[in-house]
Write an enzyme that holds these catalytic residues in place. Structure first.
Site, PDB file in Angstrom:
ATOM      1  N   GLY A 239       0.756  -1.251   0.000  1.00 10.99           N
ATOM      2  CA  GLY A 239       0.000   0.000   0.000  1.00 10.99           C
ATOM      3  C   GLY A 239       0.778   1.287   0.000  1.00 10.99           C
ATOM      4  O   GLY A 239       0.200   2.361  -0.201  1.00 10.99           O
ATOM      5  N   GLU A 273       3.913  -6.723   1.816  1.00  9.90           N
ATOM      6  CA  GLU A 273       3.536  -7.082   0.438  1.00  9.90           C
ATOM      7  C   GLU A 273       3.558  -5.854  -0.458  1.00  9.90           C
ATOM      8  O   GLU A 273       2.538  -5.489  -1.055  1.00  9.90           O
ATOM      9  CB  GLU A 273       2.130  -7.684   0.426  1.00  9.90           C
ATOM     10  CG  GLU A 273       1.937  -8.893   1.320  1.00  9.90           C
ATOM     11  CD  GLU A 273       0.458  -9.304   1.429  1.00  9.90           C
ATOM     12  OE1 GLU A 273      -0.423  -8.607   0.880  1.00  9.90           O
ATOM     13  OE2 GLU A 273       0.184 -10.332   2.064  1.00  9.90           O
ATOM     14  N   GLY A 275       3.915  -3.521  -3.622  1.00  5.55           N
ATOM     15  CA  GLY A 275       3.831  -3.701  -5.076  1.00  5.55           C
ATOM     16  C   GLY A 275       4.314  -2.433  -5.752  1.00  5.55           C
ATOM     17  O   GLY A 275       5.457  -2.293  -6.167  1.00  5.55           O
ATOM     18  N   ARG A 276       3.401  -1.456  -5.779  1.00  5.20           N
ATOM     19  CA  ARG A 276       3.643  -0.207  -6.506  1.00  5.20           C
ATOM     20  C   ARG A 276       4.945   0.493  -6.131  1.00  5.20           C
ATOM     21  O   ARG A 276       5.673   0.985  -6.988  1.00  5.20           O
ATOM     22  CB  ARG A 276       2.463   0.719  -6.212  1.00  5.20           C
ATOM     23  CG  ARG A 276       2.452   1.976  -7.032  1.00  5.20           C
ATOM     24  CD  ARG A 276       1.384   2.959  -6.527  1.00  5.20           C
ATOM     25  NE  ARG A 276       0.158   2.364  -6.116  1.00  5.20           N
ATOM     26  CZ  ARG A 276      -0.961   2.306  -6.871  1.00  5.20           C
ATOM     27  NH1 ARG A 276      -0.968   2.831  -8.066  1.00  5.20           N
ATOM     28  NH2 ARG A 276      -2.058   1.749  -6.408  1.00  5.20           N
ATOM     29  N   ARG A 312      -5.000   2.801 -16.199  1.00  4.81           N
ATOM     30  CA  ARG A 312      -5.154   3.559 -14.951  1.00  4.81           C
ATOM     31  C   ARG A 312      -5.839   4.925 -15.135  1.00  4.81           C
ATOM     32  O   ARG A 312      -6.755   5.254 -14.382  1.00  4.81           O
ATOM     33  CB  ARG A 312      -3.812   3.723 -14.235  1.00  4.81           C
ATOM     34  CG  ARG A 312      -3.144   2.386 -13.883  1.00  4.81           C
ATOM     35  CD  ARG A 312      -1.991   2.530 -12.919  1.00  4.81           C
ATOM     36  NE  ARG A 312      -2.451   2.907 -11.602  1.00  4.81           N
ATOM     37  CZ  ARG A 312      -2.393   4.122 -11.105  1.00  4.81           C
ATOM     38  NH1 ARG A 312      -1.824   5.080 -11.801  1.00  4.81           N
ATOM     39  NH2 ARG A 312      -2.870   4.373  -9.921  1.00  4.81           N
ATOM     40  N   TYR A 316      -9.297   4.989 -13.125  1.00  3.95           N
ATOM     41  CA  TYR A 316      -9.295   5.716 -11.841  1.00  3.95           C
ATOM     42  C   TYR A 316      -9.194   7.229 -12.024  1.00  3.95           C
ATOM     43  O   TYR A 316      -9.108   7.959 -11.045  1.00  3.95           O
ATOM     44  CB  TYR A 316      -8.113   5.286 -10.966  1.00  3.95           C
ATOM     45  CG  TYR A 316      -7.878   3.804 -10.875  1.00  3.95           C
ATOM     46  CD1 TYR A 316      -8.803   2.974 -10.245  1.00  3.95           C
ATOM     47  CD2 TYR A 316      -6.725   3.236 -11.392  1.00  3.95           C
ATOM     48  CE1 TYR A 316      -8.572   1.610 -10.157  1.00  3.95           C
ATOM     49  CE2 TYR A 316      -6.485   1.878 -11.300  1.00  3.95           C
ATOM     50  CZ  TYR A 316      -7.418   1.073 -10.682  1.00  3.95           C
ATOM     51  OH  TYR A 316      -7.188  -0.267 -10.597  1.00  3.95           O
ATOM     52  N   CYS A 342     -11.970   2.969 -29.455  1.00  3.59           N
ATOM     53  CA  CYS A 342     -13.252   3.608 -29.731  1.00  3.59           C
ATOM     54  C   CYS A 342     -14.055   3.827 -28.457  1.00  3.59           C
ATOM     55  O   CYS A 342     -15.118   3.233 -28.261  1.00  3.59           O
ATOM     56  CB  CYS A 342     -14.032   2.750 -30.703  1.00  3.59           C
ATOM     57  SG  CYS A 342     -13.069   2.480 -32.173  1.00  3.59           S
ATOM     58  N   GLU A 343     -13.506   4.623 -27.564  1.00  4.78           N
ATOM     59  CA  GLU A 343     -14.204   4.990 -26.329  1.00  4.78           C
ATOM     60  C   GLU A 343     -13.690   6.354 -25.915  1.00  4.78           C
ATOM     61  O   GLU A 343     -12.488   6.608 -25.983  1.00  4.78           O
ATOM     62  CB  GLU A 343     -13.842   4.022 -25.184  1.00  4.78           C
ATOM     63  CG  GLU A 343     -14.294   2.626 -25.410  1.00  4.78           C
ATOM     64  CD  GLU A 343     -14.873   1.980 -24.158  1.00  4.78           C
ATOM     65  OE1 GLU A 343     -15.255   2.695 -23.219  1.00  4.78           O
ATOM     66  OE2 GLU A 343     -14.940   0.751 -24.165  1.00  4.78           O
ATOM     67  N   TYR A 371       0.849  -1.945 -12.221  1.00  9.40           N
ATOM     68  CA  TYR A 371      -0.526  -1.994 -12.727  1.00  9.40           C
ATOM     69  C   TYR A 371      -0.609  -1.419 -14.141  1.00  9.40           C
ATOM     70  O   TYR A 371      -1.588  -0.777 -14.491  1.00  9.40           O
ATOM     71  CB  TYR A 371      -1.477  -1.275 -11.752  1.00  9.40           C
ATOM     72  CG  TYR A 371      -1.337  -1.784 -10.341  1.00  9.40           C
ATOM     73  CD1 TYR A 371      -1.782  -3.045 -10.001  1.00  9.40           C
ATOM     74  CD2 TYR A 371      -0.702  -1.014  -9.347  1.00  9.40           C
ATOM     75  CE1 TYR A 371      -1.615  -3.535  -8.715  1.00  9.40           C
ATOM     76  CE2 TYR A 371      -0.536  -1.496  -8.062  1.00  9.40           C
ATOM     77  CZ  TYR A 371      -0.999  -2.762  -7.751  1.00  9.40           C
ATOM     78  OH  TYR A 371      -0.837  -3.242  -6.476  1.00  9.40           O
TER      79      TYR A 371
HETATM   80  N1  LLP Z   1      -1.442  -6.975  -0.819  1.00 15.17           N
HETATM   81  C1  LLP Z   1      -2.741  -7.110  -1.149  1.00 15.17           C
HETATM   82  C2  LLP Z   1      -3.565  -8.093  -0.428  1.00 15.17           C
HETATM   83  C3  LLP Z   1      -3.286  -6.304  -2.163  1.00 15.17           C
HETATM   84  O1  LLP Z   1      -4.569  -6.431  -2.486  1.00 15.17           O
HETATM   85  C4  LLP Z   1      -2.461  -5.356  -2.834  1.00 15.17           C
HETATM   86  C5  LLP Z   1      -3.002  -4.528  -3.908  1.00 15.17           C
HETATM   87  C6  LLP Z   1      -1.118  -5.273  -2.465  1.00 15.17           C
HETATM   88  C7  LLP Z   1      -0.635  -6.092  -1.438  1.00 15.17           C
HETATM   89  C8  LLP Z   1      -0.151  -4.353  -3.118  1.00 15.17           C
HETATM   90  O2  LLP Z   1      -0.503  -3.019  -2.940  1.00 15.17           O
HETATM   91  P1  LLP Z   1       0.495  -1.851  -3.416  1.00 15.17           P
HETATM   92  O3  LLP Z   1       1.738  -1.941  -2.569  1.00 15.17           O
HETATM   93  O4  LLP Z   1       0.800  -2.037  -4.852  1.00 15.17           O
HETATM   94  O5  LLP Z   1      -0.271  -0.610  -3.167  1.00 15.17           O
HETATM   95  N2  LLP Z   1      -4.850  -1.344  -9.896  1.00 15.17           N
HETATM   96  C9  LLP Z   1      -4.772  -0.332  -8.869  1.00 15.17           C
HETATM   97  C10 LLP Z   1      -4.178  -0.869  -7.587  1.00 15.17           C
HETATM   98  C11 LLP Z   1      -4.910  -2.062  -7.029  1.00 15.17           C
HETATM   99  C12 LLP Z   1      -4.279  -2.607  -5.777  1.00 15.17           C
HETATM  100  C13 LLP Z   1      -4.834  -3.941  -5.433  1.00 15.17           C
HETATM  101  N3  LLP Z   1      -4.222  -4.563  -4.299  1.00 15.17           N
HETATM  102  C14 LLP Z   1      -3.980   0.846  -9.413  1.00 15.17           C
HETATM  103  O6  LLP Z   1      -3.542   0.795 -10.562  1.00 15.17           O
HETATM  104  O7  LLP Z   1      -3.811   1.832  -8.724  1.00 15.17           O
END
Ligand code: LLP
Length: 425
Positions: A239, A273, A275-276, A312, A316, A342-343, A371
């Site tokens: 997150g 965990e 990601g981003r 994205r 969003y 086409c949107e 993402y």
């Molecule tokens: N752990 C769980 C259980 C999650 O559901 C997620 C993301 C993460 C970790 C990783 O979160 P991060 O560190 O990346 O914030 N598609 C959207 C983001 C969806 C996130 C879904 N879950 C976007 O492009 O902003």
């Protein structure tokens, strides 16, 4: 910090001119910087060096095998949410003992595969899932290591689509009912309770919601221990946000500092965990300008990348910076940067001031490493873009651009629809 920088008005990915990659591989193309990926992983990992921890990269953000392998080489594990992600993680060489499996809708066959692979822990999101998991483990004569995903009811103050830790969201188990959930889990013979899990949302740009969630989870872990339950892992999810525009997200060290302080001697291995924060700014999407269209009202820069390649902004309304690959010094215009789909929702930017482009120019959509490709689709029967990994002076195609044949893979025209040419229809 990333390694996409200008030298003499040319955008470079590490030491490779982006223009060169676009010329050789074509556009649209995702470009990742290995140096940036490694750097981000290490900074995050080292921020927690003082305590027992495991970084399980959330591979929904970027699941290219080469990217995953880079993290395997750094000692990382993975947060997975599907059988497909398990397949990718194992193909990339992941240690199953460093894989956690999250998600509200795990199917039986997905659970079976994960159990057979010997993953570290299932982050269970409902009481029914506990029962299913127990029955599968019993059939396989195994004990499934579990944690319950607790919904701590904390507002992460982020986009509603990516906010997951509030009472009204579908994720996890209400913290008030979690104790009952654990009691039920303990009563099931083929489950082994090993942890507590929580994830409150994505693209958080301040620390308090994380600390707030942790403080609630911590009290809960203590309550479990008072009942004699041995909790080894505390999974705090991902997150942490990144800068897309003017956000000032905390540095991973500040984030780690605050979490370690709040943990305060709680004897657990902390799982994170992210990601981003690891991959977001380690990737760009390069697209070519096809047309510059002026109406009375507006200017449109039509590019060859679309919402199918990077959804994205359309999904969003999110901001992605757009930079010229070559700075031409032709002044600026205010325009919508739109794709060929086409949107009307097919845009990368609206009313954006950008360097005045002309057809054939290349634009870099920044912060596209998270993402981006993972959410790409074949909408409008468009082949998905190539992915390239840059390492210093070298670059490698780590996913070939899809071919037309890939578009119809698995499609069949049944015999009833076949007719010989020239026959009566
Ligand atoms: N752990 C769980 C259980 C999650 O559901 C997620 C993301 C993460 C970790 C990783 O979160 P991060 O560190 O990346 O914030 N598609 C959207 C983001 C969806 C996130 C879904 N879950 C976007 O492009 O902003």
């Amino acid at each position: 910090m990333d390694y996409f920088t200008y030298h003499d008005a040319e955008l470079f990915a590490e030491e490779v001119p982006v223009r060169r990659i676009a010329r050789e591989i074509g556009t649209p193309v995702y470009i990742y910087s290995l140096g940036t990926l490694r750097r981000h992983f290490r900074v995050f990992d080292q921020a927690f060096a003082r305590i027992p921890h495991l970084i399980c990269f959330s591979m929904k953000a970027n699941s290219n095998l080469a990217v995953l392998r880079a993290f395997v080489n750094e000692g990382g594990g993975f947060d997975i949410v599907s059988r497909g992600e398990l397949f990718r993680a194992l193909r990339a060489g992941a240690d199953p003992k460093k894989i956690v499996f999250s998600g509200v809708g795990k199917k039986r066959e997905e659970i079976e595969h994960a159990l057979a692979s010997g993953i570290l822990m299932f982050n269970v999101e409902s009481e029914q899932e506990l029962v299913v998991l127990n029955s599968i483990a019993s059939q396989m004569d195994k004990r499934a290591p579990i944690s319950l995903r607790i919904n701590p009811d904390v507002d992460p103050q982020t986009h509603p689509y990516i906010s997951t830790g509030m009472k009204k969201s579908k994720f996890g188990i209400d913290i008030k009912r979690s104790m009952d959930g654990y009691r039920n889990a303990l009563a099931l013979s083929h489950l082994e309770v090993v942890g507590v899990d929580c994830h409150i949302g994505s693209q958080l740009t301040s620390i308090p919601p994380f600390v707030d969630a942790l403080s609630r989870v911590k009290i809960f872990v203590q309550a479990l221990r008072n009942e004699g339950v041995r909790i080894r892992y505390l999974d705090l999810g991902g997150g942490l946000g990144i800068r897309y525009r003017e956000e000032e997200p905390p540095h991973p060290e500040q984030y780690a500092e605050a979490l370690i302080e709040e943990l305060h001697g709680l004897d657990v291995t902390l799982i994170l965990e992210p990601g981003r924060v690891i991959v977001g700014n380690a990737g760009i999407l390069v697209t070519e300008v096809l047309y510059v269209k002026e109406t009375e009202e507006k200017k449109f820069v039509v590019v060859d990348g679309g919402m199918n390649d990077l959804i994205r902004p359309a999904l969003y309304g999110s901001y992605q910076a757009i930079r010229p690959v070559t700075e031409a010094g032709n002044g600026k215009i205010v325009a919508d940067v739109v794709g060929p789909i086409c949107e009307s929702g097919d845009f990368f930017a609206k009313e954006r001031e950008i360097a005045r482009p002309k057809p054939g120019d290349l634009l870099a959509v920044m912060s596209a490493g998270a993402y981006g490709f993972t959410m790409a689709s074949n909408y409008n029967s468009r082949t998905r873009p190539a992915e390239v990994l840059v390492d210093g002076k070298d670059f490698y195609v780590v996913r070939a651009r899809e071919r037309l044949e890939d578009l119809i893979l698995g499609e069949v025209i049944p015999p009833i629809l076949e007719y010989a040419k020239g026959s009566e229809v």
